[in-house]
Motif scaffolding. Structure first.
Motif, PDB file in Angstrom:
ATOM      1  N   ALA A  82       0.704  -1.243  -0.082  1.00  0.00           N
ATOM      2  CA  ALA A  82      -0.072   0.006   0.042  1.00  0.00           C
ATOM      3  C   ALA A  82       0.851   1.375   0.060  1.00  0.00           C
ATOM      4  N   GLY A  83       2.183   1.105   0.529  1.00  0.00           N
ATOM      5  CA  GLY A  83       3.233   2.351   0.735  1.00  0.00           C
ATOM      6  C   GLY A  83       3.549   2.685  -0.668  1.00  0.00           C
ATOM      7  N   ALA A  84       3.430   1.601  -1.731  1.00  0.00           N
ATOM      8  CA  ALA A  84       3.709   1.961  -3.130  1.00  0.00           C
ATOM      9  C   ALA A  84       2.640   2.592  -3.682  1.00  0.00           C
ATOM     10  N   PHE A  85       1.333   3.298  -3.341  1.00  0.00           N
ATOM     11  CA  PHE A  85       0.305   3.663  -3.696  1.00  0.00           C
ATOM     12  C   PHE A  85       0.743   4.871  -5.099  1.00  0.00           C
ATOM     13  N   ASP A  86       1.768   5.496  -4.350  1.00  0.00           N
ATOM     14  CA  ASP A  86       2.228   6.813  -5.385  1.00  0.00           C
ATOM     15  C   ASP A  86       2.688   6.170  -6.887  1.00  0.00           C
ATOM     16  N   LEU A  87       3.072   4.811  -6.810  1.00  0.00           N
ATOM     17  CA  LEU A  87       3.569   4.311  -8.134  1.00  0.00           C
ATOM     18  C   LEU A  87       2.322   3.554  -9.051  1.00  0.00           C
ATOM     19  N   PHE A  88       1.443   2.840  -8.178  1.00  0.00           N
ATOM     20  CA  PHE A  88       0.441   2.271  -8.984  1.00  0.00           C
ATOM     21  C   PHE A  88      -1.044   2.662  -8.625  1.00  0.00           C
ATOM     22  N   GLY A  89      -1.185   3.640  -7.676  1.00  0.00           N
ATOM     23  CA  GLY A  89      -2.581   4.378  -7.562  1.00  0.00           C
ATOM     24  C   GLY A  89      -3.058   5.211  -8.728  1.00  0.00           C
ATOM     25  N   PRO A  90      -2.485   5.906  -9.526  1.00  0.00           N
ATOM     26  CA  PRO A  90      -2.986   6.646 -10.533  1.00  0.00           C
ATOM     27  C   PRO A  90      -3.826   5.548 -11.624  1.00  0.00           C
ATOM     28  N   ALA A  91      -2.681   4.692 -12.018  1.00  0.00           N
ATOM     29  CA  ALA A  91      -3.727   3.629 -12.894  1.00  0.00           C
ATOM     30  C   ALA A  91      -4.544   3.037 -12.515  1.00  0.00           C
ATOM     31  N   CYS A  92      -4.592   2.565 -10.968  1.00  0.00           N
ATOM     32  CA  CYS A  92      -5.573   1.823 -10.434  1.00  0.00           C
ATOM     33  C   CYS A  92      -6.815   2.584 -10.546  1.00  0.00           C
ATOM     34  N   THR A  93      -6.854   3.877 -10.120  1.00  0.00           N
ATOM     35  CA  THR A  93      -7.949   4.691  -9.914  1.00  0.00           C
ATOM     36  C   THR A  93      -8.545   4.874 -11.238  1.00  0.00           C
ATOM     37  N   GLN A  94      -7.762   5.029 -12.298  1.00  0.00           N
ATOM     38  CA  GLN A  94      -8.339   5.339 -13.691  1.00  0.00           C
ATOM     39  C   GLN A  94      -9.181   4.246 -14.076  1.00  0.00           C
ATOM     40  N   ALA A  95      -8.657   2.912 -13.924  1.00  0.00           N
ATOM     41  CA  ALA A  95      -9.343   1.797 -14.218  1.00  0.00           C
ATOM     42  C   ALA A  95     -10.305   1.347 -13.492  1.00  0.00           C
ATOM     43  N   TRP A  96     -10.265   1.435 -12.251  1.00  0.00           N
ATOM     44  CA  TRP A  96     -11.291   1.291 -11.375  1.00  0.00           C
ATOM     45  C   TRP A  96     -12.583   2.284 -11.851  1.00  0.00           C
ATOM     46  N   ARG A  97     -12.275   3.594 -12.064  1.00  0.00           N
ATOM     47  CA  ARG A  97     -13.645   4.456 -12.355  1.00  0.00           C
ATOM     48  C   ARG A  97     -14.149   4.224 -13.708  1.00  0.00           C
ATOM     49  N   ALA A  98     -13.352   3.856 -14.686  1.00  0.00           N
ATOM     50  CA  ALA A  98     -13.716   3.584 -15.766  1.00  0.00           C
ATOM     51  C   ALA A  98     -14.401   2.054 -16.148  1.00  0.00           C
ATOM     52  N   GLN A  99     -14.070   1.171 -15.443  1.00  0.00           N
ATOM     53  CA  GLN A  99     -14.617  -0.186 -15.508  1.00  0.00           C
ATOM     54  C   GLN A  99     -15.964  -0.415 -14.217  1.00  0.00           C
ATOM     55  N   ALA A 100     -15.816   0.311 -13.435  1.00  0.00           N
ATOM     56  CA  ALA A 100     -17.031   0.158 -12.429  1.00  0.00           C
ATOM     57  C   ALA A 100     -18.483   0.555 -13.018  1.00  0.00           C
ATOM     58  N   PHE A 101     -19.435  -0.132 -12.861  1.00  0.00           N
ATOM     59  CA  PHE A 101     -20.841   0.046 -13.275  1.00  0.00           C
ATOM     60  C   PHE A 101     -21.529   1.346 -12.531  1.00  0.00           C
ATOM     61  N   SER A 102     -22.242   2.117 -13.654  1.00  0.00           N
ATOM     62  CA  SER A 102     -22.806   3.240 -13.178  1.00  0.00           C
ATOM     63  C   SER A 102     -22.024   4.149 -11.982  1.00  0.00           C
ATOM     64  N   THR A 103     -22.690   4.363 -10.544  1.00  0.00           N
ATOM     65  CA  THR A 103     -21.967   5.205  -9.774  1.00  0.00           C
ATOM     66  C   THR A 103     -21.143   4.187  -8.774  1.00  0.00           C
ATOM     67  N   ALA A 104     -21.092   3.058  -8.977  1.00  0.00           N
ATOM     68  CA  ALA A 104     -20.349   2.110  -8.034  1.00  0.00           C
ATOM     69  C   ALA A 104     -18.792   2.354  -7.453  1.00  0.00           C
ATOM     70  N   ALA A 105     -18.301   3.105  -8.404  1.00  0.00           N
ATOM     71  CA  ALA A 105     -16.822   3.654  -8.000  1.00  0.00           C
ATOM     72  C   ALA A 105     -17.352   4.918  -7.188  1.00  0.00           C
ATOM     73  N   THR A 106     -17.947   5.836  -7.841  1.00  0.00           N
ATOM     74  CA  THR A 106     -18.070   7.082  -7.302  1.00  0.00           C
ATOM     75  C   THR A 106     -18.747   7.109  -6.132  1.00  0.00           C
ATOM     76  N   ASP A 107     -19.594   6.119  -5.749  1.00  0.00           N
ATOM     77  CA  ASP A 107     -20.262   5.750  -4.341  1.00  0.00           C
ATOM     78  C   ASP A 107     -19.226   5.491  -3.225  1.00  0.00           C
ATOM     79  N   CYS A 108     -18.112   5.315  -3.824  1.00  0.00           N
ATOM     80  CA  CYS A 108     -17.197   4.695  -2.784  1.00  0.00           C
ATOM     81  C   CYS A 108     -15.901   5.603  -2.481  1.00  0.00           C
ATOM     82  N   GLU A 109     -15.635   5.716  -1.381  1.00  0.00           N
ATOM     83  CA  GLU A 109     -14.276   6.518  -1.025  1.00  0.00           C
ATOM     84  C   GLU A 109     -12.941   5.489  -0.708  1.00  0.00           C
ATOM     85  N   LEU A 110     -11.985   5.907  -1.205  1.00  0.00           N
ATOM     86  CA  LEU A 110     -10.596   4.701  -1.261  1.00  0.00           C
ATOM     87  C   LEU A 110      -9.775   5.300  -0.022  1.00  0.00           C
ATOM     88  N   ILE A 111      -9.510   4.659   0.987  1.00  0.00           N
ATOM     89  CA  ILE A 111      -8.621   4.988   2.112  1.00  0.00           C
ATOM     90  C   ILE A 111      -7.498   4.287   1.738  1.00  0.00           C
TER      91      ILE A 111
END
Ligand SMILES: [Zn+2]
Length: 402
Positions: free
Chosen positions: A346-375
């Motif tokens: 998790a401490g390497a989120f600076d390295l994989f986080g931007p690509a992760c967030t982009q794919a997550w938001r792009a692939q989640a159905f409707s508001t499933a990603a925007t309903d959710c906060e990531l900590i």
């Protein structure tokens, strides 16, 4: 159902069907203890308000916890009306627990009080590989080290909890299968209890970490969240409606083994192309090697990526994209309001986080990603071990086990 109404059942023909975990059992005692633990000190009136129970039920349930030494009355609170109310808090230093995390490279143990606050910590490296007997010997040595280093701890000890990655049968005290350790059908609770003289319980490490996050960490203020861990594997614990979801055989939340690529790399589970083969430490190292680079360890890969090495940067981005797709699947299935991302990487989120967030938001159905906060919660092995201590505390208090 068929057109004629006949029920068709597929499966369970040879294997005995696992018994469902009984969630219908009265867990009032556990709920009230958790409430006092996370929000105390509280008066009986406050406990009744928070739990929706009557004050007489609260008194009936809490008194045995006081008698057992788990909860104590600590001072009084004046409400301005009637008599001042006695406050209840967890009697943290009256009892102790030990939590042990068995990882692929080391065994980490913590001695905690009843709030799972760490009193002492010991680690032993696993130099003999993943041999079960060597790992269990190291776990027993960690328990002995902790007890030897803290006078009076044995007298207060309520038990040892062990957390490790894989399919764990808590009821039988054994590991059914652990890909990360390479174990199949390994007894854990009985041999460890015999070696230490202390009652021992076992649980899946991500489930125990989810309990620790619910009690003390990033999940303490919500009823539901999904814990996702990244590192040697990809793990997931689901805390929904105030309860840990384990499934009929203890396998709920095996996010790391959702199929992503039919002809992908071989997974530790025996299948090909599981999420874990694309989003774990090994996946990053393999991609760097495929790209002509070389990093002997994941720590080297992190340093190389932060120094701008193109193959390391690309490997973490690919890992992030795969993980993001996994998070989209999770959100589509469960629609959680919060994902807590933890684990060794998790401490390497600076390295994989931007690509992760982009794919997550792009692939989640409707508001499933925007309903959710990531900590993102950067943990070390001591929080995992603390989670294992929570297993013992839950057991002692009488809460359902994961
Ligand atoms: Zn797999």
């Amino acid at each position: 159902m068929t057109a004629g109404g006949e029920r068709i059942t597929i499966g369970f023909s040879e294997q005995p069907r696992p018994r469902a975990v009984d969630r219908g059992a009265d867990n009032t005692r556990g709920r009230l203890f958790a409430e006092i633990l996370t929000s105390g000190p509280l008066s009986r009136t406050q406990l009744a308000q928070r739990s929706g129970l009557s004050q007489s039920t609260v008194t009936k349930v809490v008194n045995p916890l006081i008698d057992a030494g788990f909860v104590a009355e600590t001072g009084e609170q004046s409400t301005g009306i009637g008599r001042p109310q006695r406050l209840l808090a967890v009697a943290a230093d009256r009892r102790a627990a030990i939590g042990v995390k068995i990882g692929p490279n080391a065994v980490t143990g913590v001695l905690t009080d009843l709030r799972a606050q760490v009193i002492g910590q010991r680690t032993r490296p696993l130099t003999a590989g993943h041999d079960p007997s060597a790992a269990l010997s190291a776990a027993a040595a960690v328990v002995w080290d902790l007890l030897a280093g803290h006078v009076g701890a044995r007298e207060k000890l309520i038990g040892v909890g062990v957390g490790l990655g894989g399919h764990v049968s808590a009821a039988e005290g054994r590991v059914v299968r652990s890909g990360v350790l390479g174990w199949n059908d390994v007894e854990v609770s009985a041999p460890l209890a015999a070696a230490t003289g202390v009652a021992t319980v076992i649980g899946n490490d991500v489930d125990t970490l989810a309990v620790a996050e619910r009690w003390f960490g990033a999940g303490r203020d919500v009823d539901g969240f999904a814990l996702v861990t990244v590192g040697p594997g990809v793990g997931c614990g689901l805390f929904l409606g105030g309860e840990l979801v384990t499934g009929v055989g203890g396998l709920a939340g095996e996010l790391g083994h959702i199929p992503m690529l039919a002809d992908g790399p071989k997974c530790t589970c025996g299948n090909h192309g599981c999420l874990e083969t694309l989003a774990s430490d090994d996946a990053v190292l393999r991609r760097i090697a495929d790209d002509g680079g070389h990093c002997a360890t994941i720590e080297e890969a992190v340093t190389a990526a932060r120094d701008g090495d193109p193959s390391a940067v690309a490997a973490f981005e690919a890992m992030g994209t795969a993980l993001g797709r996994g998070l989209a699947t999770l959100c589509n299935l469960v629609n959680p309001g919060r994902i807590v991302l933890a684990g060794e990487r998790a401490g390497a989120f600076d390295l994989f986080g931007p690509a992760c967030t982009q794919a997550w938001r792009a692939q989640a159905f409707s508001t499933a990603a925007t309903d959710c906060e990531l900590i993102v919660d950067v943990t070390d092995d001591s929080l995992w071990a603390r989670g294992a201590a929570c297993l013992v505390i839950r057991d002692a208090v009488g809460m359902p086990q994961p």
